[in-house]
Design an enzyme around this catalytic site. Structure first.
Site, PDB file in Angstrom:
ATOM      1  N   ARG A  60       0.892  -1.433   0.217  1.00 35.37           N
ATOM      2  CA  ARG A  60      -0.045   0.375   0.191  1.00 35.37           C
ATOM      3  C   ARG A  60       0.676   1.096  -0.057  1.00 35.37           C
ATOM      4  O   ARG A  60       2.114   1.659   0.867  1.00 35.37           O
ATOM      5  CB  ARG A  60      -1.594   0.070   1.590  1.00 35.37           C
ATOM      6  N   HIS A  86      -7.327   0.327  -6.412  1.00 37.43           N
ATOM      7  CA  HIS A  86      -7.481   0.147  -5.157  1.00 37.43           C
ATOM      8  C   HIS A  86      -8.980  -1.296  -5.654  1.00 37.43           C
ATOM      9  O   HIS A  86      -9.711  -1.796  -4.839  1.00 37.43           O
ATOM     10  CB  HIS A  86      -8.385   0.727  -4.150  1.00 37.43           C
ATOM     11  N   GLN A 146     -10.469  -3.698  -2.727  1.00 40.09           N
ATOM     12  CA  GLN A 146     -11.198  -3.500  -2.240  1.00 40.09           C
ATOM     13  C   GLN A 146     -12.875  -3.484  -3.249  1.00 40.09           C
ATOM     14  O   GLN A 146     -13.516  -4.763  -3.110  1.00 40.09           O
ATOM     15  CB  GLN A 146     -11.343  -2.490  -1.999  1.00 40.09           C
ATOM     16  N   ASP A 187     -17.513   7.207  -1.437  1.00 39.36           N
ATOM     17  CA  ASP A 187     -16.089   7.036  -0.284  1.00 39.36           C
ATOM     18  C   ASP A 187     -15.729   8.129   0.201  1.00 39.36           C
ATOM     19  O   ASP A 187     -16.342   9.608  -0.056  1.00 39.36           O
ATOM     20  CB  ASP A 187     -15.795   6.460  -1.031  1.00 39.36           C
ATOM     21  N   CYS A 213     -16.866   1.801   1.490  1.00 43.63           N
ATOM     22  CA  CYS A 213     -15.420   1.294   1.464  1.00 43.63           C
ATOM     23  C   CYS A 213     -15.160   1.523   2.755  1.00 43.63           C
ATOM     24  O   CYS A 213     -14.037   0.268   3.528  1.00 43.63           O
ATOM     25  CB  CYS A 213     -14.012   1.557   0.538  1.00 43.63           C
ATOM     26  N   ARG A 220     -13.661  -8.384   2.321  1.00 41.88           N
ATOM     27  CA  ARG A 220     -11.782  -7.785   1.839  1.00 41.88           C
ATOM     28  C   ARG A 220     -11.162  -9.626   2.178  1.00 41.88           C
ATOM     29  O   ARG A 220     -10.775  -9.953   1.614  1.00 41.88           O
ATOM     30  CB  ARG A 220     -11.882  -7.055   2.932  1.00 41.88           C
TER      31      ARG A 220
HETATM   32  N1   CP Z   1     -11.085   0.126   2.501  1.00 47.90           N
HETATM   33  C1   CP Z   1      -9.967   0.324   3.457  1.00 47.90           C
HETATM   34  O1   CP Z   1      -9.264  -0.139   2.420  1.00 47.90           O
HETATM   35  O2   CP Z   1      -9.768   0.228   4.254  1.00 47.90           O
HETATM   36  P1   CP Z   1      -8.734   0.481   4.928  1.00 47.90           P
HETATM   37  O3   CP Z   1      -7.397   2.054   4.771  1.00 47.90           O
HETATM   38  O4   CP Z   1      -8.687   0.415   6.134  1.00 47.90           O
HETATM   39  O5   CP Z   1      -6.956  -0.053   5.019  1.00 47.90           O
END
Ligand code: CP
Length: 305
Positions: free
Chosen positions: A100, A127, A130, A221, A262, A290
Site C-alpha cells: 500500500r 484499489h 476493495q 467514499d 469502503c 475483504r
Molecule cells: N477500505 C480500506 O482499504 O480500508 P483501510 O484503509 O482501513 O485498509
C-alpha cells in the site's frame, strides 16, 4: 509466469468469476485452504490501514502462511533504496508481496523486477482488492452480477476506478456520478470499457439522481482521501455537497438497493448516519468480504507462481 494484481485488468472475466466463487467457498469454510503453508508474505504499508492490514494478515495466516508486516519507515525504501532492488531482495525471502503506497509507479516497478506475485493493496490510482470484496458483496445480495447497476457517487478516486475496471469485467453497469473536476481519468474509464463483458459498462455523469435511478447499489467514499493535500479539503466539501449518499438518494434507487462504502466513513459528510447504520447498509459484510476475496486472490496468484 508470475501473476500480479495491480489494477484488476490482469484478470480475465472467467478468472474473476472463479475467484468470487472460491471466495464464497472460503467464507463458508475459512480453513479450507493451505495454499500458503510453509510460505511467507511481505505486507508493506506506507499508508495507514485497518481493514486491509488486518484482513491480509489474518488471510495469510488462515491459508497456512506467515505474514511479514512492514511499515514503510521500517524499510530502506524510505531512505531511497529502489523498488527494483527491494523486489529482487524480498523475492529471495517471501512467496508474495503486498504493498500500500501513494504513487502507482513503484508498485509496477516491484512487479517488474521481483520474481513473486505483487498485490496492490491501494495506490492513489487503484484499489482492486476493495473492488473484489465489493463484487463478492453484490453477488451475495443479488446472485448473478451480469446486468446489475451500481452507482458510485462522490470523488472519482481510486475506489471508483477499481469499481469500474473490475465491475465492468464482471458484467456490472457501473455509473460514477461526480463533479467534472473530480472525474476519474479518461484512461481509467477506457481501461474499464476495454475489459467489459456481458452487460458490463463504465460511464461517468455529473448527475447523482440519474445515476441512482434503477441502481441495485449506491456506493460512496470519503471526500478527502489519504494523501490529499489538506488545502483541498474545503474545496472538495463544497464541490461534493450534492453527492451525499443519504436517504433521499437511496429512495431514487431500486426498492431493494443496498448502500456500500469502503470505509473508513465520515457519517454526516459523504454518507448519512441513517444510511450507514440503517437496514439497507451492506458495509459491514463488505468489510468482512475483504478477507474472503483476498484469500481467493492469494490462492490464485500463488498457484501460478
Ligand atoms: N477500505 C480500506 O482499504 O480500508 P483501510 O484503509 O482501513 O485498509
Amino acid at each position: 509466469m508470475t501473476r500480479h494484481l495491480l489494477t484488476g485488468a490482469e484478470l480475465t472475466a472467467d478468472e474473476l468469476a472463479g475467484l468470487l466463487d472460491r471466495a464464497a467457498e472460503l467464507e463458508a469454510d475459512r480453513h479450507a485452504s493451505e495454499a500458503l503453508a510453509g510460505r511467507s508474505v511481505a505486507l508493506v504499508f506506507e499508508k495507514p490501514s485497518t481493514r486491509t492490514r488486518v484482513s491480509f494478515e489474518v488471510g495469510v495466516s488462515e491459508l497456512g502462511g506467515t505474514p511479514v508486516v512492514l511499515r514503510g519507515d521500517e524499510l530502506q525504501l524510505s531512505r531511497g533504496e529502489s523498488p527494483r532492488d527491494t523486489a529482487r531482495v524480498l523475492s529471495r525471502y517471501v512467496a508474495m508481496i503486498g504493498i500500500r503506497t501513494g504513487d502507482h509507479g513503484p508498485v509496477e516497478e516491484l512487479a517488474a523486477h521481483g520474481d513473486v506475485p505483487v498485490i496492490n493493496m491501494l495506490t492513489r490510482d487503484h484499489h482492486p482488492c476493495q473492488a473484489l470484496a465489493d463484487l463478492l458483496t453484490l453477488r451475495e445480495r443479488f446472485g448473478d452480477l451480469d446486468g446489475l447497476r451500481l452507482a458510485y457517487v462522490g470523488d472519482g478516486n481510486n475506489v471508483a476506478v477499481s469499481l469500474m475496471v473490475l465491475g465492468a469485467k464482471a458484467g456490472v453497469d457501473v455509473v460514477v456520478a461526480c463533479p467534472a473536476e473530480l472525474a476519474p481519468p479518461e484512461a481509467a474509464v477506457e481501461l474499464a470499457r476495454a475489459g467489459a463483458t456481458g452487460r458490463g459498462a463504465a460511464t461517468v455523469t455529473d448527475d447523482p439522481r440519474a445515476a441512482a435511478a434503477g441502481a441495485h447499489a449506491l456506493y460512496t467514499d470519503v471526500w478527502v482521501s489519504m494523501g490529499d493535500d489538506p488545502s483541498v479539503a474545503a474545496g472538495r466539501r463544497a464541490a461534493l455537497g450534492g453527492y451525499r449518499l443519504d436517504e433521499e438518494l437511496l429512495a431514487a434507487a431500486r426498492d431493494d438497493a443496498i448502500a456500500l462504502h469502503c470505509l473508513p466513513a465520515h457519517p454526516g459528510e459523504e454518507i448519512s448516519e441513517g444510511v450507514l447504520y440503517g437496514p439497507r447498509s451492506a458495509v459491514w459484510d463488505q468489510a468482512e468480504n475483504r478477507l474472503h476475496a483476498q484469500k481467493a486472490l492469494m490462492e490464485l496468484l500463488i498457484s501460478g507462481a
